[in-house]
Design a protein around this motif. Structure first.
Motif, mmCIF file in Angstrom:
data_model
loop_
_atom_site.group_PDB
_atom_site.id
_atom_site.type_symbol
_atom_site.label_atom_id
_atom_site.label_comp_id
_atom_site.label_asym_id
_atom_site.label_seq_id
_atom_site.Cartn_x
_atom_site.Cartn_y
_atom_site.Cartn_z
ATOM 1 N N ALA A 365 42.335 -25.039 21.046
ATOM 2 C CA ALA A 365 41.967 -23.638 20.806
ATOM 3 C C ALA A 365 42.903 -22.981 19.808
ATOM 4 O O ALA A 365 42.472 -22.167 18.979
ATOM 5 N N ASN A 366 44.175 -23.340 19.859
ATOM 6 C CA ASN A 366 45.119 -22.753 18.910
ATOM 7 C C ASN A 366 44.885 -23.275 17.499
ATOM 8 O O ASN A 366 45.121 -22.553 16.529
ATOM 9 N N TRP A 367 44.434 -24.522 17.373
ATOM 10 C CA TRP A 367 44.091 -24.987 16.028
ATOM 11 C C TRP A 367 42.828 -24.296 15.528
ATOM 12 O O TRP A 367 42.707 -23.980 14.338
ATOM 13 N N ASP A 368 41.902 -24.025 16.425
ATOM 14 C CA ASP A 368 40.685 -23.301 16.025
ATOM 15 C C ASP A 368 41.038 -21.931 15.455
ATOM 16 O O ASP A 368 40.347 -21.439 14.548
ATOM 17 N N ARG A 369 42.086 -21.317 15.961
ATOM 18 C CA ARG A 369 42.523 -20.020 15.421
ATOM 19 C C ARG A 369 42.923 -20.159 13.962
ATOM 20 O O ARG A 369 42.701 -19.244 13.154
ATOM 21 N N VAL A 370 43.517 -21.278 13.604
ATOM 22 C CA VAL A 370 43.920 -21.508 12.210
ATOM 23 C C VAL A 370 42.686 -21.577 11.307
ATOM 24 O O VAL A 370 42.630 -20.943 10.254
ATOM 25 N N THR A 371 41.708 -22.356 11.733
ATOM 26 C CA THR A 371 40.512 -22.517 10.894
ATOM 27 C C THR A 371 39.735 -21.208 10.791
ATOM 28 O O THR A 371 39.188 -20.886 9.726
ATOM 29 N N ARG A 372 39.688 -20.438 11.882
ATOM 30 C CA ARG A 372 38.981 -19.148 11.809
ATOM 31 C C ARG A 372 39.701 -18.190 10.870
ATOM 32 O O ARG A 372 39.068 -17.460 10.105
ATOM 33 N N ALA A 377 39.809 -15.432 5.631
ATOM 34 C CA ALA A 377 40.496 -15.140 4.364
ATOM 35 C C ALA A 377 39.634 -15.525 3.169
ATOM 36 O O ALA A 377 39.549 -14.769 2.183
ATOM 37 N N GLN A 378 38.984 -16.669 3.239
ATOM 38 C CA GLN A 378 38.187 -17.132 2.102
ATOM 39 C C GLN A 378 36.937 -16.284 1.884
ATOM 40 O O GLN A 378 36.377 -16.282 0.783
ATOM 41 N N ALA A 379 36.515 -15.564 2.899
ATOM 42 C CA ALA A 379 35.322 -14.711 2.762
ATOM 43 C C ALA A 379 35.638 -13.371 2.105
ATOM 44 O O ALA A 379 34.723 -12.591 1.817
ATOM 45 N N ILE A 380 36.892 -13.100 1.846
ATOM 46 C CA ILE A 380 37.308 -11.827 1.229
ATOM 47 C C ILE A 380 37.302 -11.969 -0.283
ATOM 48 O O ILE A 380 37.955 -12.865 -0.839
ATOM 49 N N ALA A 389 45.454 -11.839 3.961
ATOM 50 C CA ALA A 389 44.786 -12.591 5.021
ATOM 51 C C ALA A 389 45.319 -14.015 5.116
ATOM 52 O O ALA A 389 45.382 -14.594 6.210
ATOM 53 N N MET A 390 45.710 -14.600 3.993
ATOM 54 C CA MET A 390 46.267 -15.950 4.028
ATOM 55 C C MET A 390 47.613 -15.977 4.757
ATOM 56 O O MET A 390 48.011 -17.002 5.299
ATOM 57 N N HIS A 391 48.294 -14.846 4.771
ATOM 58 C CA HIS A 391 49.534 -14.778 5.552
ATOM 59 C C HIS A 391 49.219 -14.935 7.038
ATOM 60 O O HIS A 391 50.013 -15.514 7.800
ATOM 61 N N PRO A 478 44.423 -25.992 -1.452
ATOM 62 C CA PRO A 478 43.102 -26.536 -1.095
ATOM 63 C C PRO A 478 43.129 -28.039 -0.783
ATOM 64 O O PRO A 478 42.459 -28.506 0.141
ATOM 65 N N ARG A 479 43.925 -28.796 -1.554
ATOM 66 C CA ARG A 479 44.027 -30.234 -1.293
ATOM 67 C C ARG A 479 44.683 -30.487 0.061
ATOM 68 O O ARG A 479 44.185 -31.303 0.860
ATOM 69 N N VAL A 480 45.781 -29.781 0.350
ATOM 70 C CA VAL A 480 46.470 -29.957 1.623
ATOM 71 C C VAL A 480 45.556 -29.565 2.782
ATOM 72 O O VAL A 480 45.494 -30.254 3.806
ATOM 73 N N TRP A 481 44.825 -28.487 2.616
ATOM 74 C CA TRP A 481 43.918 -28.021 3.668
ATOM 75 C C TRP A 481 42.837 -29.060 3.964
ATOM 76 O O TRP A 481 42.573 -29.373 5.127
ATOM 77 N N ALA A 482 42.226 -29.575 2.917
ATOM 78 C CA ALA A 482 41.154 -30.560 3.102
ATOM 79 C C ALA A 482 41.672 -31.816 3.793
ATOM 80 O O ALA A 482 41.037 -32.349 4.721
#
Length: 492
Positions: A365-372, A377-380, A389-391, A478-482
């Motif tokens: 659940a805590n990892w899901d918070r990261v993805t949400r 942030a990306q929708a802004i 938002a990225m902070h 973006p590379r690290v995230w993917a």
């Protein structure tokens, strides 16, 4: 200040020190008498935490000694010259136990008279290990005085490189009939302080795992308190990390330990107090390293003073504010609340569930918070608002990391892997954020320099370097995230 590495053994009154020849040159034995007064609060708060504060006469190290709890086999000892008064603890030492005394009076609680016989193993003129054979008479002061006599042997390492020799000495002592002492100190053996209460949790339950973790972080925070007061290297950072881990755990495991919002808020306050000095320390070191890489002809004006001595002065002022805070009632109230939290926590329904079942779900659940947070942030569309938002993504990643680290001893390799992945996200975003903050700080310092009529060329150069660092981290994210998403799916 010194570091003690020693082993203590209980022995009978007729015990004979074994032959230690063959291990090193043997010097001694030499005998003398030690008289020590021990100080604590009336309810023995220092002893309960494994802290020893004494005034000792006799021997080679007469004076005041403050011994802090053992960690990984090592005790930190802080000394002070002998004073005439036996009633007043030197202020420098009293300051270092404030987190335990919390305003209570320090008074004599016990006296130890020790007939010590010392043998030293040497290599030429270098002392390696000291073996102290102590016959002790202990007197407890207070409403129920008592006298206790016993004998013990201590083997203390004098040369930190010779730990193997200390082990060999211990082996011979045990073979002759000595047994490792269960008491952390002579004082603990004499007073037998009431141990800190433990929470009533079920073995193997989520509650047991989380309360034990919280207790470890409270201990870590208290261990850094005297180091912060002495402005020791990295102490503020470590104390801040402990407060952050506590706050993060209370948020993440709020269904296990409930109703902790007030404590969370006070931990946030403490983190902010510590953060001012820590942030100045980091930024000063960052600018110092950057200036050191520049060719001398590129460093113009008194920039090294502004980014060095001036920032150091502000950092020292922040340290004084920290010390004032650590001696205040609000801080003591927080420490009391943390003690209550780990001894009598308010446990939720999730606390009784099997640890692996419930805690794995919390980590996910805590990892899901990261993805949400990332998706939000990306929708802004607005770039400035997106950066803010990225902070939040970075903060969520830090919480996911702390959560996984808390569960690593219980859930093993998967949590260790998840913690590393969250740390990767945190690091890249942190590099970008640190670069942005550094640019803002440099711009302010440059404006002050401009108004003073100073050359600001080097400020512009440093701002360019920081901008480049931040932009590279931003482009790499973006590379690290993917890659991280792919790895997290395998873990969870």
């Amino acid at each position: 200040m010194g570091i003690e590495i020693e082993d203590k053994f209980d022995v009978s009154q007729d015990y004979e020190i074994p032959d230690l020849s063959g291990l090193a040159d043997v010097v001694g034995p030499k005998s003398y008498q030690l008289v020590a007064l021990y100080y604590d609060t009336p309810d023995l708060r220092l002893a309960a935490r494994g802290v020893t504060l004494r005034r000792r006469r006799g021997g080679d190290d007469a004076g005041w000694h403050l011994k802090l709890p053992k960690a990984k086999g090592v005790r930190q000892e802080i000394t002070h010259p002998l004073t005439r008064s036996t009633k007043v603890v030197p202020p420098e030492l009293a300051e270092l136990v404030r987190a335990h005394a919390r305003g209570a009076e320090l008074q004599v609680v016990a006296e130890l008279v020790t007939r010590r016989t010392v043998t030293v193993l040497r290599d030429g003129d270098t002392g390696l290990v000291e073996i102290a054979d102590d016959r002790v008479k202990g007197t407890v002061h207070g409403p129920e005085p008592k006298i206790v006599r016993w004998r013990e042997v201590e083997a203390e390492l004098l040369d930190e490189s010779r730990t193997a020799l200390l082990a060999k000495v211990g082996k011979r002592l045990k073979k002759a009939g000595a047994t490792p002492s269960a008491a952390a100190s002579k004082l603990a053996k004499l007073l037998e302080p009431t141990p800190l209460p433990k929470a009533p949790t079920e073995p193997g339950s989520a509650g047991e795992i989380i309360v034990n973790y919280l207790a470890s972080q409270v201990t870590a925070l208290l261990a850094q308190d005297p180091r912060v007061r002495r402005a020791e290297h990295d102490a503020v950072h470590q104390m801040r990390v402990a407060s952050r881990r506590l706050r993060s755990a209370l948020k993440a495991f709020r269904t296990v330990v409930v109703d902790t919002e007030e404590v969370q808020e006070e931990l946030r306050w403490l983190g902010m107090v510590l953060g001012e000095a820590r942030d100045l320390e980091v930024i000063r070191a960052r600018f110092g390293d950057a200036l050191a890489t520049l060719a001398p002809e590129l460093v113009t004006g008194p920039i090294q003073t502004r980014l060095g001595a001036d920032l150091l002065e502000r950092e020292q002022e922040a340290y004084e504010r920290i010390k004032e805070t650590l001696s205040g009632d609000r801080y003591y109230a927080l420490l009391n609340a943390l003690d209550d939290l780990v001894s009598t926590p308010n446990l939720g329904k999730a606390a009784a569930k099997p640890a692996e079942e419930r805690l794995t779900a919390i980590a996910a659940a805590n990892w899901d918070r990261v993805t949400r947070a990332y998706d939000t942030a990306q929708a802004i569309d607005d770039l400035e608002r997106r950066e803010i938002a990225m902070h939040d993504v970075r903060k969520a990643a830090k919480r996911a990391r702390y959560t996984a680290e808390a569960l690593r001893p219980t859930l093993g390799r998967n949590m260790a892997r998840l913690a590393r992945l969250a740390a990767d996200i945190q690091e890249v975003l942190g590099t970008h954020q640190d670069g942005v903050v550094a640019q803002e700080r440099l711009a302010k310092e440059a404006e002050s320099a401009r108004q003073a009529g100073e050359d600001t060329f080097t400020y512009g150069l440093l701002i360019g370097i920081e901008r480049n660092t931040a932009e590279r981290a931003h482009a790499d994210f973006p590379r690290v995230w993917a890659e991280t998403l792919v790895s997290v799916r395998k873990v969870l």
